[in-house]
Scaffold this motif. Structure first.
Motif, short mmCIF file in Angstrom:
data_model
loop_
_atom_site.label_atom_id
_atom_site.label_comp_id
_atom_site.label_asym_id
_atom_site.label_seq_id
_atom_site.Cartn_x
_atom_site.Cartn_y
_atom_site.Cartn_z
N ASN A 143 -7.51 -0.17 -0.19
CA ASN A 143 -8.09 1.12 0.18
C ASN A 143 -7.24 2.28 -0.36
O ASN A 143 -6.85 3.20 0.36
CB ASN A 143 -8.21 1.23 1.71
N ARG A 171 0.83 -1.20 0.00
CA ARG A 171 0.00 0.00 0.00
C ARG A 171 0.87 1.26 0.00
O ARG A 171 0.60 2.21 -0.74
CB ARG A 171 -0.94 0.01 1.21
N ILE A 195 -7.62 -0.94 -5.78
CA ILE A 195 -8.27 0.16 -5.05
C ILE A 195 -9.11 -0.37 -3.89
O ILE A 195 -9.05 0.14 -2.76
CB ILE A 195 -9.14 1.00 -6.01
N SER A 196 -9.88 -1.43 -4.15
CA SER A 196 -10.78 -1.94 -3.12
C SER A 196 -10.04 -2.74 -2.05
O SER A 196 -10.34 -2.63 -0.85
CB SER A 196 -11.87 -2.82 -3.75
N GLU A 206 0.87 4.20 -2.90
CA GLU A 206 0.50 5.57 -2.53
C GLU A 206 1.67 6.55 -2.71
O GLU A 206 1.46 7.72 -3.05
CB GLU A 206 0.01 5.62 -1.08
N ASN A 239 -6.34 5.62 -2.41
CA ASN A 239 -7.04 6.88 -2.64
C ASN A 239 -6.43 7.71 -3.76
O ASN A 239 -6.59 8.92 -3.81
CB ASN A 239 -7.03 7.72 -1.34
N ARG A 240 -5.71 7.06 -4.66
CA ARG A 240 -5.04 7.79 -5.73
C ARG A 240 -5.45 7.24 -7.10
O ARG A 240 -6.05 6.17 -7.21
CB ARG A 240 -3.53 7.68 -5.57
#
Length: 372
Positions: free
Chosen positions: A161, A136, A157-158, A140, A163-164
């Motif tokens: 998690n 992660r 993404i799922s 990120e 956010n980009r």
């Protein structure tokens, strides 16, 4: 641009794509520096604008295992400084993204890091609790991230998690190399009595379900004289060979191991079988389609983005041996349908996945990240 490419040099999808991408970028005038612990398998001859830098592992009694992440980061720093690289493009999140980000930090952010996600780095290895936070972080903290399929992007993404933004740039094939053209000499050696030829190409890992290929073939050969060709090697090969012995079909099954001239072998076959439990893209299926082979595969992961059910091949549920076999038999018995599927498979490879369409997308992505 001056681009560093970090990848695994072994026989597998991510390494093949990374190497072919670097070679294509070099022919387009970019300076490419491969940074790996060994020469990539597809980098087997001299090419202008391409350089190789080996990651040397330091052995010390205190270290039970070689510290590859740090060694790779140090090599990236050295190559980037000396050659004034603009971008480090890492393929496969573990541990390449972490090493590149560490190198970028030490270089005071004077280089951009792009990470390409290929599949098992997200869907298998990255799910190990000891790796998940690092994966992660690598995603990120990268300056840009790409995934080889929409499926892989959404899964990333799922699952993590994220956010980009993750840009989808699919795998590609050189349609000038992987093109239809019956290899009559090889075909005669494999199928001297004119039998049909089924083929499977993989790294023989558990998720490839290679025993299913054998079971499909056993059903097909009972109705239509056929041969089965395996290309590649890996941990499940022994089980596949044992199953052939148990079914007494060894005389009709050929294990070729790892091969460089894959396109020549594909051109000797009729149908490609890929019964995987998961595929984030399915590069081997695309290469087969580019050679005009209909593909019988499972309806998983990114495969539906490559193989169109009822047009370029057929998709089935995981483990549905009988359905796969019936689709193969159907294509062998209906020459007109086989010809139609073959033509559409080639057409789809040319129209959507040719390297001259995909490599410029990477160039545009590089420019986008450099201009941020």
């Amino acid at each position: 641009m001056k681009i560093g490419i970090v990848c695994y040099p072994t026989y597998g999808g991510s390494g093949v794509v990374a190497t072919e991408l670097g070679k294509s970028l070099a022919t387009r005038g970019h300076e490419i520096h491969f940074i790996c612990y060994a020469v990539p398998t597809k980098l087997n001859k001299f090419l202008d604008n391409i350089y190789f830098h080996e990651v040397e592992l330091y052995q010390y009694p205190l270290f039970e295992f070689p510290i590859y992440t740090d060694a790779l980061a140090s090599r990236i720093i050295d190559v980037a400084r000396f050659n004034k690289l603009d971008i480090i493009h890492v393929h496969y999140a573990i541990p390449h993204a972490t090493s590149a980000i560490l190198a970028r930090t030490i270089l005071n952010n004077k280089i951009k890091v792009i990470t390409t996600l290929h599949g098992t780095d997200i869907t298998l290895v990255g799910l190990e609790p000891s790796f998940t936070p690092v994966v992660r972080f690598g995603i990120e903290a990268s300056d840009g991230v790409t995934a080889v399929s929409r499926y892989l992007r959404e899964t990333t993404i799922s699952t993590y998690n994220i956010n980009r933004e993750i840009e989808v740039i699919p795998n590609f094939v050189d349609t000038e190399i992987f093109k239809p053209g019956e290899n009559l000499e090889l075909r005669k050696k494999i199928a001297p009595k004119g039998e049909k030829i089924l083929i499977h190409v993989s790294n023989f890992r558990k998720v490839k379900r290679v025993q299913d290929v054998v079971k499909v073939f056993e059903i097909v050969r009972k109705k239509i004289p056929s041969k089965l060709v395996f290309v590649g090697d890996g941990p499940e090969r022994g089980d596949a060979e044992n199953l052939c012995r148990q079914l007494n079909i060894c005389d009709d099954v050929l294990f070729l191991g790892k091969q460089d001239a894959l396109h020549e072998i594909l051109c000797s076959a009729d149908v490609f079988i890929l019964p995987s439990q998961i595929e984030s893209f399915g590069l081997s299926a695309l290469e087969a389609m580019s050679c005009g082979l209909p593909v019988i595969a499972t309806n998983v992961g990114g495969l539906p983005e490559v193989v169109l059910h009822g047009e370029t091949g057929y998709l089935t549920e995981i483990g549905n041996i009988e359905r796969m076999a019936s689709y193969v038999i159907e294509l062998f018995e209906d020459k007109n349908k086989y010809r139609e599927f073959s033509e559409k498979a080639r057409e789809r490879a040319e129209k959507f996945f040719d390297k001259d369409l995909i490599v410029p997308k990477y160039e545009m992505f590089y420019e986008k990240i450099l201009n941020q």
